[in-house]
Design a protein around this motif. Structure first.
Motif, PDB file in Angstrom:
ATOM      1  N   VAL A 100       0.844  -1.206   0.000  1.00 44.04           N
ATOM      2  CA  VAL A 100       0.000   0.000   0.000  1.00 44.04           C
ATOM      3  C   VAL A 100       0.872   1.246   0.000  1.00 44.04           C
ATOM      4  O   VAL A 100       0.602   2.218  -0.715  1.00 44.04           O
ATOM      5  N   ALA A 101       1.947   1.236   0.808  1.00 45.98           N
ATOM      6  CA  ALA A 101       2.844   2.385   0.872  1.00 45.98           C
ATOM      7  C   ALA A 101       3.523   2.633  -0.479  1.00 45.98           C
ATOM      8  O   ALA A 101       3.659   3.771  -0.919  1.00 45.98           O
ATOM      9  N   VAL A 102       3.942   1.549  -1.135  1.00 47.62           N
ATOM     10  CA  VAL A 102       4.588   1.673  -2.441  1.00 47.62           C
ATOM     11  C   VAL A 102       3.620   2.263  -3.461  1.00 47.62           C
ATOM     12  O   VAL A 102       3.962   3.173  -4.229  1.00 47.62           O
ATOM     13  N   GLU A 103       2.398   1.734  -3.475  1.00 46.03           N
ATOM     14  CA  GLU A 103       1.398   2.230  -4.420  1.00 46.03           C
ATOM     15  C   GLU A 103       1.050   3.690  -4.131  1.00 46.03           C
ATOM     16  O   GLU A 103       0.879   4.506  -5.054  1.00 46.03           O
TER      17      GLU A 103
ATOM     18  N   ILE B 123       1.485   9.457  -5.439  1.00 46.92           N
ATOM     19  CA  ILE B 123       1.917  10.806  -5.066  1.00 46.92           C
ATOM     20  C   ILE B 123       2.930  11.339  -6.066  1.00 46.92           C
ATOM     21  O   ILE B 123       2.880  12.503  -6.481  1.00 46.92           O
ATOM     22  N   SER B 124       3.863  10.467  -6.474  1.00 43.37           N
ATOM     23  CA  SER B 124       4.871  10.879  -7.447  1.00 43.37           C
ATOM     24  C   SER B 124       4.235  11.254  -8.780  1.00 43.37           C
ATOM     25  O   SER B 124       4.618  12.253  -9.413  1.00 43.37           O
ATOM     26  N   ALA B 125       3.246  10.477  -9.210  1.00 47.95           N
ATOM     27  CA  ALA B 125       2.567  10.767 -10.473  1.00 47.95           C
ATOM     28  C   ALA B 125       1.797  12.083 -10.396  1.00 47.95           C
ATOM     29  O   ALA B 125       1.828  12.900 -11.337  1.00 47.95           O
ATOM     30  N   LEU B 126       1.115  12.307  -9.246  1.00 49.69           N
ATOM     31  CA  LEU B 126       0.385  13.557  -9.070  1.00 49.69           C
ATOM     32  C   LEU B 126       1.332  14.750  -9.031  1.00 49.69           C
ATOM     33  O   LEU B 126       1.035  15.815  -9.584  1.00 49.69           O
TER      34      LEU B 126
ATOM     35  N   LYS C 145       4.265  14.945 -10.524  1.00 50.71           N
ATOM     36  CA  LYS C 145       4.742  15.187 -11.885  1.00 50.71           C
ATOM     37  C   LYS C 145       3.678  15.900 -12.719  1.00 50.71           C
ATOM     38  O   LYS C 145       3.990  16.806 -13.501  1.00 50.71           O
ATOM     39  N   GLU C 146       2.413  15.468 -12.539  1.00 45.30           N
ATOM     40  CA  GLU C 146       1.332  16.144 -13.266  1.00 45.30           C
ATOM     41  C   GLU C 146       1.266  17.619 -12.877  1.00 45.30           C
ATOM     42  O   GLU C 146       1.090  18.487 -13.733  1.00 45.30           O
ATOM     43  N   ARG C 147       1.401  17.889 -11.597  1.00 41.07           N
ATOM     44  CA  ARG C 147       1.364  19.283 -11.137  1.00 41.07           C
ATOM     45  C   ARG C 147       2.550  20.065 -11.701  1.00 41.07           C
ATOM     46  O   ARG C 147       2.398  21.198 -12.164  1.00 41.07           O
ATOM     47  N   GLU C 148       3.749  19.456 -11.646  1.00 39.39           N
ATOM     48  CA  GLU C 148       4.942  20.138 -12.155  1.00 39.39           C
ATOM     49  C   GLU C 148       4.818  20.424 -13.648  1.00 39.39           C
ATOM     50  O   GLU C 148       5.160  21.516 -14.110  1.00 39.39           O
ATOM     51  N   ASP C 149       4.335  19.431 -14.408  1.00 41.30           N
ATOM     52  CA  ASP C 149       4.165  19.629 -15.852  1.00 41.30           C
ATOM     53  C   ASP C 149       3.157  20.743 -16.133  1.00 41.30           C
ATOM     54  O   ASP C 149       3.331  21.535 -17.063  1.00 41.30           O
ATOM     55  N   ALA C 150       2.100  20.794 -15.312  1.00 43.89           N
ATOM     56  CA  ALA C 150       1.074  21.820 -15.518  1.00 43.89           C
ATOM     57  C   ALA C 150       1.595  23.218 -15.227  1.00 43.89           C
ATOM     58  O   ALA C 150       1.067  24.201 -15.742  1.00 43.89           O
ATOM     59  N   HIS C 151       2.642  23.326 -14.400  1.00 42.78           N
ATOM     60  CA  HIS C 151       3.201  24.624 -14.023  1.00 42.78           C
ATOM     61  C   HIS C 151       4.427  25.001 -14.853  1.00 42.78           C
ATOM     62  O   HIS C 151       4.993  26.076 -14.639  1.00 42.78           O
ATOM     63  N   LYS C 152       4.840  24.157 -15.765  1.00 40.47           N
ATOM     64  CA  LYS C 152       6.083  24.398 -16.491  1.00 40.47           C
ATOM     65  C   LYS C 152       5.892  25.278 -17.724  1.00 40.47           C
ATOM     66  O   LYS C 152       4.851  25.244 -18.376  1.00 40.47           O
ATOM     67  N   VAL C 153       6.946  26.037 -17.995  1.00 37.16           N
ATOM     68  CA  VAL C 153       7.109  26.697 -19.289  1.00 37.16           C
ATOM     69  C   VAL C 153       8.095  25.830 -20.067  1.00 37.16           C
ATOM     70  O   VAL C 153       9.187  25.524 -19.569  1.00 37.16           O
ATOM     71  N   GLU C 154       7.710  25.401 -21.272  1.00 36.88           N
ATOM     72  CA  GLU C 154       8.524  24.449 -22.023  1.00 36.88           C
ATOM     73  C   GLU C 154       8.697  24.881 -23.470  1.00 36.88           C
ATOM     74  O   GLU C 154       7.846  25.578 -24.027  1.00 36.88           O
ATOM     75  N   VAL C 155       9.802  24.442 -24.056  1.00 32.01           N
ATOM     76  CA  VAL C 155       9.977  24.523 -25.506  1.00 32.01           C
ATOM     77  C   VAL C 155       9.931  23.088 -26.019  1.00 32.01           C
ATOM     78  O   VAL C 155      10.814  22.271 -25.708  1.00 32.01           O
ATOM     79  N   LEU C 156       8.867  22.774 -26.753  1.00 36.21           N
ATOM     80  CA  LEU C 156       8.631  21.419 -27.256  1.00 36.21           C
ATOM     81  C   LEU C 156       8.872  21.347 -28.758  1.00 36.21           C
ATOM     82  O   LEU C 156       8.810  22.345 -29.464  1.00 36.21           O
TER      83      LEU C 156
END
Length: 358
Positions: A31-34, A39-42, A44-55
């Motif tokens: 349960v802790a691993v999952e 938490i890590s996925a959430l 990353k989603e938050r970080e990606d949503a806040h990023k300025v990127e050149v794609l």
């Protein structure tokens, strides 16, 4: 029916009792691993949503395979930015990816994105929904990361409208003598700048590459993002810093206007270098702000006049700095200068310039 002795039941019961804590611990660990993964996925989603990127989006996305990974050339969190020297701009310094390099020939495939991939500006100058203008800024400042790196680096600025988003990038692999000649000629059309880089420079130098260094937004156009994405304490700090620098901005405007009045009509890339030179001389004589009387402002005007005259006399900013360095060296080591012979021309010309100017 098979008869199981009571002693065996008791033995099995004891074994199960011993196993239960291990089973419970294993379940908790799982349960802790999952939970950690979620938490890590959430995060990353938050970080990606806040990023300025050149794609990268080949041919504006039409040539991309849906199963291919997204190529991110550079990125940074929006909230890592700060108000720029121009306090109307919010600047975000980008971190370039280690596993992706943008060739100059691929510049049109690049897009500035926010919110995980929503484009706010495209470097494809064949699209008609946005106008773009570009300028060469020349060599990096002395002591900077680019100046200390291997090979020549040329600074480039591109402005996108509407909303005036700015992109600063480096170009590597373009011979210095060529881009310096372009700066001195001051004849590149800003509206055709990207086409010039991709269709001409990249063709002559196919190994030339780009590093994306900074994206800037007009602050009044992104008030909502600044209010929502910046923590309250950080927002207060950056505003205080901005307001302090605003109080000094009038001095730079005053000096710029004095230079224009002296007939300095260079384009943005040359004028900025010349302004930096004038500001350095003003700082050297401790004139760093507007005065409250005519005599003080007259002193500023005099230094501006002398310095702009020197820029014209010595053929540009580099000539002025070189002459000043030689003059300082002679002042510090007069005997050594005499032994080397000559050496009075630069100091004599600088002194003459001071006497000639009003």
């Amino acid at each position: 029916a098979i008869h199981i002795p009571r002693s065996l039941w008791l033995e099995l019961d004891r074994a199960m009792s011993d196993l239960l804590p291990l089973v419970a611990a294993a379940l908790q660990d799982n349960v802790a691993v999952e939970a950690a993964k979620e938490i890590s996925a959430l995060r990353k989603e938050r970080e990606d949503a806040h990023k300025v990127e050149v794609l990268r989006a080949k041919n504006n996305g039409n040539d991309e395979d849906e199963d291919d990974p997204v190529v991110v050339y550079a990125s940074a969190p929006f909230e890592s930015g700060e108000y720029g020297v121009n306090t109307n701009m919010w600047q975000v310094a980008l971190q370039n990816a280690d596993d992706a390099t943008c060739k100059l020939a691929d510049l049109r495939d690049c897009h500035i994105c926010v919110g995980g991939g929503f484009p706010v500006a495209s470097l494809d100058d064949r699209l008609g929904n946005t106008s773009r203008e570009g300028w060469l800024d020349g060599a990096p400042d002395e002591g900077s990361e680019a100046e200390n790196s291997d090979g020549d680096v040329c600074w480039v600025r591109i402005c996108f409208t509407p909303y005036s988003t700015w992109l600063v990038m480096w170009i590597r692999g373009w011979p210095r003598e060529e881009w310096e000649a372009n700066i001195q000629a001051d004849d590149l059309n800003p509206d055709e700048f990207i086409g010039y880089l991709v269709d001409e420079v990249a063709v002559r130098y196919p190994d030339a590459a780009v590093q994306f260094k900074q994206v800037s937004f007009v602050a009044k156009s992104i008030h909502g993002a600044l209010k929502r994405l910046l923590p309250a304490e950080q927002n207060a700090e950056v505003r205080a810093d901005r307001n302090e620098r605003i109080s000094n901005a009038g001095f730079v405007d005053f000096v710029s206007q004095k230079m224009r009045n002296r007939g300095i009509d260079a384009g943005p890339e040359l004028f900025e270098q010349q302004l930096d030179c004038v500001m350095a001389f003003l700082s050297a004589v401790e004139l760093t702000e507007r005065g409250n009387n005519y005599e003080y402002d007259a002193s500023i005007s005099e230094v501006v006049a002398i310095t702009t005259g020197m820029i014209e006399r010595f053929g540009g900013v580099e000539g002025v700095y070189a002459a000043a360095e030689r003059a300082l060296a002679r002042h510090r080591n007069p005997r050594e200068a005499q032994e080397e012979g000559g050496g009075e021309e630069d100091t004599g010309e600088i002194a003459a310039e001071e006497e000639e100017e009003p």
